[in-house]
Design a protein around this motif. Structure first.
Motif, mmCIF file in Angstrom:
data_model
loop_
_atom_site.group_PDB
_atom_site.id
_atom_site.type_symbol
_atom_site.label_atom_id
_atom_site.label_comp_id
_atom_site.label_asym_id
_atom_site.label_seq_id
_atom_site.Cartn_x
_atom_site.Cartn_y
_atom_site.Cartn_z
ATOM 1 N N GLY A 174 0.472 -1.339 -0.101
ATOM 2 C CA GLY A 174 -0.027 -0.420 -0.024
ATOM 3 C C GLY A 174 1.193 1.219 0.506
ATOM 4 O O GLY A 174 1.676 1.396 -0.744
ATOM 5 N N ARG A 175 0.375 2.247 0.691
ATOM 6 C CA ARG A 175 1.168 3.604 1.316
ATOM 7 C C ARG A 175 2.956 3.171 2.178
ATOM 8 O O ARG A 175 2.928 3.790 2.544
ATOM 9 C CB ARG A 175 0.746 4.504 1.688
ATOM 10 N N SER A 176 2.898 1.716 2.386
ATOM 11 C CA SER A 176 3.549 1.804 4.036
ATOM 12 C C SER A 176 5.067 1.314 3.315
ATOM 13 O O SER A 176 5.137 0.545 2.608
ATOM 14 C CB SER A 176 3.465 0.969 5.157
ATOM 15 N N LEU A 177 6.318 1.554 3.447
ATOM 16 C CA LEU A 177 7.237 1.367 3.318
ATOM 17 C C LEU A 177 8.407 1.154 4.496
ATOM 18 O O LEU A 177 7.964 1.858 5.564
ATOM 19 C CB LEU A 177 7.977 2.028 2.495
ATOM 20 N N LEU A 178 8.638 0.260 4.744
ATOM 21 C CA LEU A 178 8.796 -1.372 5.314
ATOM 22 C C LEU A 178 10.290 -1.226 5.022
ATOM 23 O O LEU A 178 10.874 -2.301 4.805
ATOM 24 C CB LEU A 178 8.173 -2.649 6.163
ATOM 25 N N VAL A 179 11.097 -1.236 6.433
ATOM 26 C CA VAL A 179 12.847 -1.102 6.255
ATOM 27 C C VAL A 179 13.272 -1.939 6.670
ATOM 28 O O VAL A 179 13.150 -1.585 8.347
ATOM 29 C CB VAL A 179 13.599 -0.441 5.509
ATOM 30 N N ALA A 180 14.564 -2.907 6.917
ATOM 31 C CA ALA A 180 14.822 -3.926 7.934
ATOM 32 C C ALA A 180 16.413 -4.057 7.527
ATOM 33 O O ALA A 180 17.263 -4.769 6.801
ATOM 34 C CB ALA A 180 13.795 -5.474 8.014
ATOM 35 N N ASN A 181 16.483 -3.935 9.057
ATOM 36 C CA ASN A 181 18.395 -3.272 8.806
ATOM 37 C C ASN A 181 19.321 -4.754 9.827
ATOM 38 O O ASN A 181 19.097 -4.036 10.893
ATOM 39 C CB ASN A 181 19.220 -2.352 8.278
ATOM 40 N N ALA A 182 19.667 -5.883 8.986
ATOM 41 C CA ALA A 182 20.989 -5.921 10.440
ATOM 42 C C ALA A 182 22.391 -5.923 9.253
ATOM 43 O O ALA A 182 22.654 -6.846 8.428
ATOM 44 C CB ALA A 182 20.366 -7.318 10.806
ATOM 45 N N GLY A 183 23.709 -5.291 9.521
ATOM 46 C CA GLY A 183 24.514 -4.811 8.958
ATOM 47 C C GLY A 183 24.664 -3.462 8.759
ATOM 48 O O GLY A 183 23.817 -2.157 9.264
ATOM 49 N N ASP A 184 25.713 -3.420 7.827
ATOM 50 C CA ASP A 184 26.460 -1.695 7.616
ATOM 51 C C ASP A 184 25.739 -1.902 5.907
ATOM 52 O O ASP A 184 26.506 -0.051 5.800
ATOM 53 C CB ASP A 184 27.525 -2.038 7.171
ATOM 54 N N LYS A 260 11.995 0.445 10.462
ATOM 55 C CA LYS A 260 11.426 1.914 10.743
ATOM 56 C C LYS A 260 10.537 1.588 9.508
ATOM 57 O O LYS A 260 10.912 1.077 8.421
ATOM 58 C CB LYS A 260 13.402 3.063 9.980
ATOM 59 N N LEU A 261 9.286 2.112 8.960
ATOM 60 C CA LEU A 261 8.490 1.914 9.013
ATOM 61 C C LEU A 261 8.154 3.623 8.607
ATOM 62 O O LEU A 261 8.059 4.544 9.402
ATOM 63 C CB LEU A 261 7.266 1.625 9.721
ATOM 64 N N VAL A 262 7.715 3.842 7.093
ATOM 65 C CA VAL A 262 7.445 5.070 6.686
ATOM 66 C C VAL A 262 5.993 4.440 6.280
ATOM 67 O O VAL A 262 6.070 4.116 5.351
ATOM 68 C CB VAL A 262 8.207 5.889 5.964
ATOM 69 N N THR A 263 4.845 5.785 5.709
ATOM 70 C CA THR A 263 4.110 6.018 5.209
ATOM 71 C C THR A 263 4.560 7.025 4.163
ATOM 72 O O THR A 263 4.948 8.097 4.543
ATOM 73 C CB THR A 263 2.697 6.500 6.171
ATOM 74 N N LEU A 264 4.517 6.550 2.686
ATOM 75 C CA LEU A 264 4.579 7.023 2.063
ATOM 76 C C LEU A 264 3.557 9.167 1.158
ATOM 77 O O LEU A 264 2.252 7.794 1.249
ATOM 78 C CB LEU A 264 5.315 6.093 0.404
ATOM 79 N N THR A 265 4.415 9.618 0.959
ATOM 80 C CA THR A 265 3.863 10.940 0.482
ATOM 81 C C THR A 265 3.829 11.365 -1.160
ATOM 82 O O THR A 265 4.868 10.694 -1.577
ATOM 83 C CB THR A 265 3.233 11.741 1.122
ATOM 84 N N LYS A 266 3.233 11.970 -1.889
ATOM 85 C CA LYS A 266 3.171 12.566 -2.616
ATOM 86 C C LYS A 266 4.873 13.281 -2.809
ATOM 87 O O LYS A 266 5.078 13.055 -4.035
ATOM 88 C CB LYS A 266 2.850 13.241 -3.480
ATOM 89 N N GLU A 267 5.183 13.596 -2.054
ATOM 90 C CA GLU A 267 6.420 13.809 -1.775
ATOM 91 C C GLU A 267 8.042 12.632 -1.884
ATOM 92 O O GLU A 267 8.936 13.989 -1.930
ATOM 93 C CB GLU A 267 6.637 13.979 -0.319
ATOM 94 N N ASP A 268 7.865 11.453 -1.901
ATOM 95 C CA ASP A 268 8.479 10.566 -2.406
ATOM 96 C C ASP A 268 8.630 10.159 -2.933
ATOM 97 O O ASP A 268 7.902 9.674 -3.602
ATOM 98 C CB ASP A 268 8.219 9.128 -0.533
ATOM 99 N N GLU A 269 9.909 10.654 -3.835
ATOM 100 C CA GLU A 269 10.272 10.199 -5.011
ATOM 101 C C GLU A 269 10.924 8.336 -5.270
ATOM 102 O O GLU A 269 10.560 8.026 -5.864
ATOM 103 C CB GLU A 269 11.042 10.866 -5.574
ATOM 104 N N PHE A 270 11.892 8.211 -4.512
ATOM 105 C CA PHE A 270 12.382 6.853 -4.333
ATOM 106 C C PHE A 270 13.077 6.003 -3.535
ATOM 107 O O PHE A 270 13.542 7.759 -2.223
ATOM 108 C CB PHE A 270 14.294 7.012 -5.844
ATOM 109 N N LEU A 271 13.807 5.099 -3.387
ATOM 110 C CA LEU A 271 14.522 4.917 -2.171
ATOM 111 C C LEU A 271 15.642 4.212 -2.533
ATOM 112 O O LEU A 271 15.663 3.592 -3.514
ATOM 113 C CB LEU A 271 13.874 3.010 -1.054
ATOM 114 N N ILE A 272 16.914 4.193 -2.340
ATOM 115 C CA ILE A 272 17.976 3.692 -2.783
ATOM 116 C C ILE A 272 18.546 3.004 -1.848
ATOM 117 O O ILE A 272 19.200 3.055 -0.304
ATOM 118 C CB ILE A 272 19.639 5.189 -2.745
#
Length: 361
Positions: A174-184, A260-272
């Motif tokens: 949906g409009r949710s972005l969930l990032v999970a990180n273990a490491g660098d 980290k969880l973020v609700t995406l909006t029209k301001e969000d362009e991309f994730l690297i």
């Protein structure tokens, strides 16, 4: 390589004994929430996320690209994955109206056994969890830990797999972005041209990680965990004594991801999403600026990934290089003018005396 063949991702789990029950841009920091149940992280405020959803009608249009290169290393230990529809790819019984996209970068060390294992097994472990997809934060955390345990069992059968890997995944539902990180590895979000970290590098120099390590009986020596590893969270490395288990309790090297969880909006362009080799030569804002310019030039996400890896090599990156870019808009990023903060200038005491001397003649 990027895994896009639907059957190839999830075939290697059944024999591992796994359980399946289971216009100046303004940034609102409340829209990004740290999610974790481990020391010393914060907890999620579900009410805040729900409230934001009511006022957000943005529907992301997902486009992705990827590129990797061995760089100046003798061996390629990175791998990555791009799955547009996780449930359908892994033949899960839950097929909702909205697809759950899954992306990951896995930076191996001590061989590519662990990174390949996580790439091939983590997605299936996630979707086979009994709480998928309703409690994704808990599911993802549990799945990282279960993948680590499954890799340990595979190491007992094949000692050549005794390696390790950092792991960073991003799930979009949906409009949710969930990032999970273990490491660098690192994930950076572009919000109308501004860079925001979606992960923290788990290295011994990170104060929160050092405190966690010491609370579990570990130590930092010469910038290395127990004098041996440059990262403090990873999947694998079971062959290194004293890192994963100490006297029947958890050791200082953890496979538990920071979320980290973020609700995406029209301001969000991309994730690297990039391995540490990328971030050795790119700062967060520099990376966002680079990607925005390339997307404005040709709007080809995969080509942009290739250009970013090539640029990293020109800048002297030595490590294996892998980058995945996920765009949330069909159109290229619009031009923006970022207002810079006012620069406060000061004058020294000596300068004031000289100025007084000249003014008084």
């Amino acid at each position: 390589m990027c895994v896009q063949d639907v059957e190839s991702v999830c075939e290697q789990v059944d024999d591992l004994g796994l359980s399946t029950d289971h216009n100046t841009p303004q940034f609102d920091s409340n829209q990004i929430t740290v999610v974790s149940n481990s020391f010393p992280m914060e907890s999620i405020c579900e009410d805040t996320v729900v409230a934001e959803e009511r006022y957000n009608s943005f529907t992301p249009i997902i486009r992705s690209g990827e590129w990797s290169d061995i760089g100046h290393r003798n061996y390629m230990e990175d791998t990555h994955i791009c799955i547009p529809d996780l449930a359908r790819t892994c033949n899960n019984k839950f097929l909702g109206e909205e697809a759950i996209s899954f992306y990951g970068v896995f930076d191996g060390h001590g061989g590519k056994g662990a990174s390949n294992f996580v790439r091939d097994n983590l997605p299936r472990i996630i979707v086979d969890d009994a709480n998928f997809p309703l409690e994704l934060e808990k599911v993802v955390t549990r799945s990282f830990m279960e993948t680590d345990a499954a890799f340990a069992r595979s190491c007992a059968l094949e000692s050549a797999l005794s390696s390790g890997t950092t792991a960073l995944t991003a799930m979009i539902f949906g409009r949710s972005l969930l990032v999970a990180n273990a490491g660098d590895c690192r994930a950076v979000l572009s919000r109308r041209g501004l860079a925001f970290e979606m992960s923290k590098d788990h290295r011994p120099c990170y104060d929160k990680e050092r405190l966690r390590i010491e609370s579990l009986g570990g130590f930092v020596e010469d910038g290395y965990l127990n004098g041996q590893l440059a990262v403090t969270r990873a999947i694998g490395n079971w062959h290194i004594k004293g890192l994963k288990e100490m006297d029947d309790r958890a050791g200082p090297l953890s496979a538990e991801p920071e979320l980290k969880l973020v609700t995406l909006t029209k301001e969000d362009e991309f994730l690297i999403i990039g391995c540490d080799g990328i971030w050795d030569v790119f700062r967060n804002q520099n990376a966002v600026d680079f990607v925005r310019r390339r997307l404005q030039d040709h709007n080809d996400v995969k080509r942009c990934c290739k250009e970013m890896v090539e640029e990293a090599m020109k800048r002297g990156a030595f490590d294996n290089l892998t980058v995945v870019i996920v765009c949330f808009q069909a159109e290229p990023p619009p031009p923006v003018v970022v207002q810079r903060g006012r620069v406060r200038r000061s004058i020294s005491a000596e300068g004031l005396l000289n100025l007084k001397y000249h003014l008084e003649g």
